[in-house]
Design an enzyme around this catalytic site. Structure first.
Site, PDB file in Angstrom:
ATOM      1  N   ASP A  81      94.785  71.459 -76.699  1.00 55.83           N
ATOM      2  CA  ASP A  81      95.379  70.803 -75.531  1.00 55.83           C
ATOM      3  C   ASP A  81      95.514  69.313 -75.849  1.00 55.83           C
ATOM      4  O   ASP A  81      94.508  68.593 -75.939  1.00 55.83           O
ATOM      5  CB  ASP A  81      94.485  71.028 -74.302  1.00 55.83           C
ATOM      6  CG  ASP A  81      95.091  70.419 -73.041  1.00 55.83           C
ATOM      7  OD1 ASP A  81      96.027  69.600 -73.151  1.00 55.83           O
ATOM      8  OD2 ASP A  81      94.617  70.771 -71.945  1.00 55.83           O
ATOM      9  N   ASN A 106     106.463  67.180 -80.642  1.00 57.19           N
ATOM     10  CA  ASN A 106     107.427  67.709 -79.676  1.00 57.19           C
ATOM     11  C   ASN A 106     106.842  67.943 -78.284  1.00 57.19           C
ATOM     12  O   ASN A 106     107.543  67.775 -77.285  1.00 57.19           O
ATOM     13  CB  ASN A 106     108.004  69.020 -80.239  1.00 57.19           C
ATOM     14  CG  ASN A 106     108.687  69.836 -79.171  1.00 57.19           C
ATOM     15  OD1 ASN A 106     109.792  69.536 -78.743  1.00 57.19           O
ATOM     16  ND2 ASN A 106     107.996  70.888 -78.705  1.00 57.19           N
ATOM     17  N   TYR A 171     108.327  59.427 -66.454  1.00 52.89           N
ATOM     18  CA  TYR A 171     108.860  60.149 -67.619  1.00 52.89           C
ATOM     19  C   TYR A 171     109.774  59.284 -68.495  1.00 52.89           C
ATOM     20  O   TYR A 171     109.562  59.190 -69.701  1.00 52.89           O
ATOM     21  CB  TYR A 171     109.561  61.431 -67.149  1.00 52.89           C
ATOM     22  CG  TYR A 171     110.127  62.254 -68.261  1.00 52.89           C
ATOM     23  CD1 TYR A 171     109.290  63.031 -69.073  1.00 52.89           C
ATOM     24  CD2 TYR A 171     111.491  62.267 -68.538  1.00 52.89           C
ATOM     25  CE1 TYR A 171     109.817  63.798 -70.107  1.00 52.89           C
ATOM     26  CE2 TYR A 171     112.012  63.022 -69.569  1.00 52.89           C
ATOM     27  CZ  TYR A 171     111.175  63.788 -70.352  1.00 52.89           C
ATOM     28  OH  TYR A 171     111.683  64.541 -71.379  1.00 52.89           O
ATOM     29  N   LYS A 175     109.319  58.143 -72.493  1.00 45.24           N
ATOM     30  CA  LYS A 175     110.271  58.473 -73.554  1.00 45.24           C
ATOM     31  C   LYS A 175     110.880  57.215 -74.173  1.00 45.24           C
ATOM     32  O   LYS A 175     111.247  57.206 -75.344  1.00 45.24           O
ATOM     33  CB  LYS A 175     111.352  59.413 -73.010  1.00 45.24           C
ATOM     34  CG  LYS A 175     110.798  60.791 -72.631  1.00 45.24           C
ATOM     35  CD  LYS A 175     110.098  61.453 -73.807  1.00 45.24           C
ATOM     36  CE  LYS A 175     109.622  62.850 -73.527  1.00 45.24           C
ATOM     37  NZ  LYS A 175     108.947  63.495 -74.662  1.00 45.24           N
TER      38      LYS A 175
HETATM   39  N1  LIG Z   1     114.238  70.628 -72.041  1.00 40.61           N
HETATM   40  C1  LIG Z   1     114.864  69.495 -71.805  1.00 40.61           C
HETATM   41  O1  LIG Z   1     115.859  69.429 -71.029  1.00 40.61           O
HETATM   42  C2  LIG Z   1     114.418  68.241 -72.533  1.00 40.61           C
HETATM   43  C3  LIG Z   1     115.290  67.142 -72.530  1.00 40.61           C
HETATM   44  C4  LIG Z   1     114.914  65.989 -73.175  1.00 40.61           C
HETATM   45  C5  LIG Z   1     113.699  65.932 -73.839  1.00 40.61           C
HETATM   46  N2  LIG Z   1     112.871  66.993 -73.818  1.00 40.61           N
HETATM   47  C6  LIG Z   1     111.582  66.872 -74.531  1.00 40.61           C
HETATM   48  O2  LIG Z   1     111.496  67.901 -75.490  1.00 40.61           O
HETATM   49  C7  LIG Z   1     110.125  68.233 -75.729  1.00 40.61           C
HETATM   50  C8  LIG Z   1     109.965  69.741 -75.654  1.00 40.61           C
HETATM   51  O3  LIG Z   1     110.389  70.154 -74.390  1.00 40.61           O
HETATM   52  P1  LIG Z   1     110.809  71.653 -74.093  1.00 40.61           P
HETATM   53  O4  LIG Z   1     111.931  71.572 -73.141  1.00 40.61           O
HETATM   54  O5  LIG Z   1     110.963  72.436 -75.340  1.00 40.61           O
HETATM   55  O6  LIG Z   1     109.488  72.127 -73.287  1.00 40.61           O
HETATM   56  P2  LIG Z   1     108.907  73.587 -72.947  1.00 40.61           P
HETATM   57  O7  LIG Z   1     109.939  74.648 -73.097  1.00 40.61           O
HETATM   58  O8  LIG Z   1     108.239  73.423 -71.623  1.00 40.61           O
HETATM   59  O9  LIG Z   1     107.786  73.816 -74.086  1.00 40.61           O
HETATM   60  C9  LIG Z   1     106.647  73.005 -74.088  1.00 40.61           C
HETATM   61  C10 LIG Z   1     105.768  73.392 -75.280  1.00 40.61           C
HETATM   62  O10 LIG Z   1     104.708  72.437 -75.353  1.00 40.61           O
HETATM   63  C11 LIG Z   1     103.446  73.110 -75.225  1.00 40.61           C
HETATM   64  N3  LIG Z   1     102.567  72.229 -74.457  1.00 40.61           N
HETATM   65  C12 LIG Z   1     102.728  71.816 -73.174  1.00 40.61           C
HETATM   66  N4  LIG Z   1     101.696  71.041 -72.799  1.00 40.61           N
HETATM   67  C13 LIG Z   1     100.876  70.953 -73.885  1.00 40.61           C
HETATM   68  C14 LIG Z   1      99.622  70.324 -74.099  1.00 40.61           C
HETATM   69  N5  LIG Z   1      98.997  69.627 -73.141  1.00 40.61           N
HETATM   70  N6  LIG Z   1      99.047  70.446 -75.320  1.00 40.61           N
HETATM   71  C15 LIG Z   1      99.662  71.169 -76.304  1.00 40.61           C
HETATM   72  N7  LIG Z   1     100.829  71.792 -76.136  1.00 40.61           N
HETATM   73  C16 LIG Z   1     101.424  71.697 -74.933  1.00 40.61           C
HETATM   74  C17 LIG Z   1     103.769  74.431 -74.527  1.00 40.61           C
HETATM   75  O11 LIG Z   1     102.858  75.481 -74.835  1.00 40.61           O
HETATM   76  P3  LIG Z   1     101.489  75.713 -73.978  1.00 40.61           P
HETATM   77  O12 LIG Z   1     101.871  75.730 -72.535  1.00 40.61           O
HETATM   78  O13 LIG Z   1     100.928  76.998 -74.489  1.00 40.61           O
HETATM   79  O14 LIG Z   1     100.602  74.557 -74.322  1.00 40.61           O
HETATM   80  C18 LIG Z   1     105.122  74.742 -75.158  1.00 40.61           C
HETATM   81  O15 LIG Z   1     104.947  75.295 -76.446  1.00 40.61           O
HETATM   82  C19 LIG Z   1     109.321  67.452 -74.684  1.00 40.61           C
HETATM   83  O16 LIG Z   1     108.770  66.302 -75.293  1.00 40.61           O
HETATM   84  C20 LIG Z   1     110.360  67.046 -73.650  1.00 40.61           C
HETATM   85  O17 LIG Z   1     110.009  65.860 -72.978  1.00 40.61           O
HETATM   86  C21 LIG Z   1     113.195  68.160 -73.180  1.00 40.61           C
END
Ligand SMILES: NC(=O)c1ccc[n+]([C@@H]2O[C@H](COP(=O)([O-])OP(=O)(O)OC[C@H]3O[C@@H](n4cnc5c(N)ncnc54)[C@H](OP(=O)(O)O)[C@@H]3O)[C@@H](O)[C@H]2O)c1
Length: 282
Positions: A81, A106, A171, A175
């Protein structure tokens, strides 16, 4: 297409021609869903060994087994975590003991609560994962990369990091920190053969918004990116030696707008967008 971030392999001398080629290893945080999962699949497909980090150990184990079977690579789960000191320490230790060629910071999250209504614990939780863990893991990975004169770090930011377009949210600030941190550290390690990239996606299909409880049903389809395309753009930009990657031409235009529009106009746009999406609760 192969991952364009590896150092060019050395020609093997005749006496060691039988040696297996050097394996490249990447560590990806938040690797079980969305963008992190797409990184893991793409890297495994390109022959990388992987250490994958997330909290849900059962989901992580299952995913690592599937990658190992499908791509014949070593995919090792590291359940941690990243909002906790002990979680970050276990990943730092791993980064120091193995020669990683690539670190993908990530894991990240957003809140669906405006600053005036959120608790300080919620805000600290966001900053611990989005900022604190990114800084610490980068700090742990860099010395080995610098010594080996080879290594790559991708820190996942967001287009939201380019301007305060989400009033009352921590947020975008988190970022923005990732962008400036990556560019700044990247400048200092480039002469040691190490690359640092800030990856700034727009809306990407993943679990991100549902985890935060953000209703995205009004977001038009054309604004959505697919995670494998985001990863492809990031690896291409890293290969080209860029320090910031904004996947997709629509978001490149948007970021141009965000960077060059007068602040007063940008503020008006931000407030209107927040009202239109029904999220102007403060
Ligand atoms: N999706 C978008 O529209 C978007 C846009 C811009 C930027 N981003 C950025 O892209 C990155 C990935 O986002 P995503 O959309 O792929 O998110 P996601 O689908 O919610 O996946 C999040 C991942 O991070 C893990 N995670 C969450 N909290 C954690 C913690 N405290 N410790 C360790 N692992 C953790 C989750 O697994 P567990 O729950 O098992 O820990 C999961 O594998 C983030 O930094 C986000 O800010 C996303």
């Amino acid at each position: 297409m192969t991952t364009p971030v590896a150092a060019t392999p050395q020609a093997a001398p005749a006496a060691t021609a039988q040696k297996a080629p050097r394996r490249r290893t990447a560590l990806v945080t938040g690797a079980t869903a969305g963008i992190g999962k797409a990184f893991a699949v793409r890297l495994a497909n390109d022959g990388w060994d992987l250490v994958l980090v997330a909290r849900d150990a059962a989901r992580l184990d299952e995913f690592c087994q599937a990658l190992t079977q499908t791509y014949s690579v070593r995919a090792t789960p590291l359940s941690a975590d990243l909002s906790t000191s002990s979680g970050v320490e276990s990943v730092e230790a791993r980064l120091r003991e193995e020669a990683f060629e690539l670190l993908v910071n990530n894991a990240g999250l957003s809140l669906n609560t405006p600053f005036l209504k959120s608790s300080v614990e919620q805000e600290e939780y966001l900053l611990s994962v989005n900022v604190h863990a990114v800084m610490r893991l980068t700090h742990a990975a860099l010395p080995g990369m610098v010594t080996r004169r080879s290594g790559n770090i991708i820190n996942v930011s967001s287009v939201a990091g380019f301007a305060a377009t989400m009033p009352g949210s921590t947020y975008p600030a988190s970022k923005a920190w990732v962008i400036h941190f990556s560019e700044s550290v990247g400048l200092s390690v480039a002469r040691h053969g190490v690359k640092v990239l800030a990856l700034c996606p727009g809306f990407t299909r993943s679990e991100f918004h549902s985890r935060a409880g953000i209703d995205m049903s009004k977001t038009p389809n054309w604004l959505w990116l697919q995670a494998p395309n985001v990863v492809d753009a990031a690896l291409k930009d890293l290969g080209k030696g860029r320090s910031v990657s904004v996947p997709g031409w629509k978001y490149k235009v948007l970021v141009g707008f965000m960077r060059h529009t007068p602040t007063r106009l940008l503020r008006r746009f931000a407030r209107t967008a927040r009202v239109r999406t029904g999220r102007d609760t403060e």
